[in-house]
Scaffold this active site. Structure first.
Site, PDB file in Angstrom:
ATOM      1  N   HIS A  58     -12.273   5.177   1.812  1.00  0.00           N
ATOM      2  CA  HIS A  58     -13.601   5.256   1.201  1.00  0.00           C
ATOM      3  C   HIS A  58     -14.708   5.118   2.243  1.00  0.00           C
ATOM      4  CE1 HIS A  58     -11.462   5.030  -2.504  1.00  0.00           C
ATOM      5  NE2 HIS A  58     -11.113   3.768  -2.352  1.00  0.00           N
ATOM      6  N   HIS A 223     -10.045   7.830  -5.962  1.00  0.00           N
ATOM      7  CA  HIS A 223      -8.678   7.589  -5.496  1.00  0.00           C
ATOM      8  C   HIS A 223      -7.792   8.808  -5.710  1.00  0.00           C
ATOM      9  CE1 HIS A 223     -10.284   3.500  -6.361  1.00  0.00           C
ATOM     10  NE2 HIS A 223      -9.713   3.236  -5.209  1.00  0.00           N
TER      11      HIS A 223
END
Length: 578
Positions: A58, A223
């Site tokens: 991320h 994700h």
């Protein structure tokens, strides 16, 4: 979906990426065994600690947000995997003290379990600890999300920023910092969209995740999970942004009306790159989002545009809106030394006035000849006909020129020439009766090319055309082919003063120079066009001495001629007529 990577060992990838932060930020320490990044200068005796974390992938969240004015520490899991309780406890041990610690997490099951248990362990050792869970996603909706609640997305970064700024005050308490974080978390909405899923380095390609070229997914998480809606075909950007803003702001949508912006003191906008968009494309998206949001009466007071929370190299973006008080804006505006955070900008009511669009008439403060009488140098009808045909030749040749430039360049030559040709064609055909028989027409044509043709080719054409206008400005009568040839020869001399390119260097000069020389010799424009084409074809097999072609594999030189020279050949053949 990009499936090629420079680092395919995912464990080493995560560990080395975290270590890089010690090179870019001198105020952090890397606890490699636990994958924890901590602020070196933090004093737990005087300041509340702010800890966040989550899976890797991320970036810049979360570790790159460690720094003065933002996070105190971050615990990183492996790619898309929550950090363990032991890792989070280690982060607490490093930075927390009597002032307490706030753990900020996104609403994912693993994160909630692990961070909550770590907070409990801290409390058992006498360290005041609180947890704020951020769930800002609106795509799933209230009905489907049920007890799980909304997923945590890029809006979490704004919680980090506000909490970090609040904790930076030495007189702040844990209770005050928690209140500031919750105020942001309770007033956040985010929705994301992507053109494809991502490939995790070192893992097999999940074929079912690959989207078709004409598909996108709206409402995906960070994700690599599937989105809520697959869009087919991909909507235009305005239509897509409208759909996203509807989900974020529509008060009549009972399933998604999480925040009422009608009563907002301020609106904060974040346009977040999910990892794979170029800054160029993100900029265009940002302009569209700000424009549509403003048209809804929700002009943002602050704008954050950049890469804040990614899904590896996801080819998508998310839009976050925050209903903010003036106090929250103060925290968002506060300085931070976190290397991964791109500061926001203040958007004011007069911001659109900073964009100046001028017409040709507005820019022409004086006549091209400073008010003096302008002699006739061309026949407008013939000029329009020749230039129009030349432009059409170039436009039709774009695919071939692009193909050539893909082999020996960066693939943009064909489109660059086509865009300029379309602009010139529009200039001479939109109001053909308005084409002047004077030098002013050549100046306008040169400026049209200058304003619509980028790169080195644009500069070369612009210099040549402006010099040509200068050369013909002394003429007292309509020029014949020989007169144009003499003027072109003078223009070529001026161009040579600005560039080292000469015939034999594998550039557009290889076609332009023989065309000009033949025309100046009085052999006529048709023979000059033949010479230009011959010069262009002669570049096949010629080694490049200038331009981007110098850096490419020389094997391509034998297969194709120079793309720019081919463009000139198409142009002059059009000027010569059918």
């Amino acid at each position: 979906m990009s499936t090629k990577h420079f680092v395919t060992n995912i464990d080493k990838l995560v560990l080395d990426a975290l270590e890089a932060l010690t090179l870019t930020n001198p105020d952090v320490v890397y606890y490699k065994t636990d994958k924890v990044i901590a602020k070196k200068s933090h004093n737990p005796q005087t300041h509340v600690a702010i800890i966040s974390g989550g899976g890797a992938g991320h970036e810049p969240a979360h570790a790159a947000f460690v720094g003065e004015g933002m996070l105190t520490a971050a615990a990183s899991g492996w790619i898309f995997a929550s950090p363990s309780v032991a890792q989070i406890v280690r982060a607490i041990d490093v930075v927390a003290g009597p002032k307490g610690v706030l753990l900020i997490i996104k609403n994912y099951t693993g994160d909630i379990f692990h961070f909550s248990l770590a907070a409990e362990k801290a409390r058992s050792r006498g360290i005041p600890a609180e947890v704020v869970v951020v769930g800002d996603d609106v795509a799933v909706g209230k009905t489907k999300s049920g007890k799980v609640g909304r997923r945590g997305l890029a809006g979490t970064v704004l919680v980090h920023k506000v909490a970090g700024a609040a904790a930076a005050r030495a007189d702040s308490t844990l209770k005050e910092v928690v209140a500031a974080a919750k105020e942001v978390a309770d007033n956040l909405v985010t929705v994301g969209v992507s053109l494809n899923h991502v490939h995790i380095p070192g893992r097999k390609i999940e074929e079912e995740n690959i989207m078709a070229d004409d598909e996108a997914e709206l409402g995906l998480g960070i994700h690599n999970e599937k989105g809520c809606v697959r869009l087919h075909p991909i909507p235009s950007l305005p239509d897509l942004v409208k759909t996203m803003l509807d989900q974020l702001t529509d008060k009549t949508d009972a399933d998604r009306a999480f925040v009422d912006f009608a009563t907002a003191q301020n609106v904060v906008l974040m346009v977040n790159n999910l990892g794979g968009l170029s800054p160029l494309e993100l900029g265009a998206i940002t302009t569209e989002v700000v424009g549509q949001l403003t048209s809804r009466g929700l002009r943002p007071s602050r704008l954050f545009s950049g890469t804040y929370m990614t899904s590896l190299d996801g080819p998508g973006f998310s839009i976050t809106l925050l209903k903010a008080t003036d106090a929250v804006l103060t925290y968002l505006d506060a300085p931070t030394k976190a290397v991964g955070f791109t500061p926001g900008s203040v958007v004011t009511a007069d911001s659109p006035a900073r964009v100046v669009v001028e017409s040709a008439a507005q820019k022409a403060e004086t006549a091209h000849t400073n008010g003096h009488a302008k002699p006739r140098i061309l026949v407008p009808a013939k000029f329009v006909s020749s230039v129009k045909l030349a432009c059409e030749n170039v436009i039709a040749a774009e695919p071939l020129i692009t193909q050539y430039d893909t082999v020996v360049g960066d693939g943009d030559c064909g489109y660059t020439l086509k865009r300029a040709a379309e602009a010139v064609k529009s200039f001479v055909t939109s109001s053909p009766g308005a084409i002047s028989p004077t030098v002013s027409t050549l100046v306008d044509l040169a400026e049209t090319v200058e304003n619509n043709m980028d790169g080195t080719s644009g500069a070369i054409f612009s210099i040549f055309l402006h010099a040509l206008a200068t050369a013909v400005s002394t003429s007292e009568s309509v020029l014949d082919e020989t007169g144009w040839g003499a003027a072109a020869a003078e223009a070529l001399k001026t161009l040579y003063a600005a560039t080292p390119a000469r015939p034999g260097d594998r550039t557009l000069i290889d076609a332009l120079a023989p065309f000009v020389a033949t025309l100046a010799a009085g052999e006529g424009v048709k023979n000059a066009a033949v010479a230009g084409r011959k010069g262009a074809e002669g570049t096949k097999g010629m080694n490049a001495s200038l331009g981007r072609a110098v850096y490419v594999d020389a094997k391509g030189y034998d297969r194709v001629p120079d793309p720019g020279a081919v463009g000139v050949a198409e142009l002059v053949e059009g000027l010569a007529g059918p």
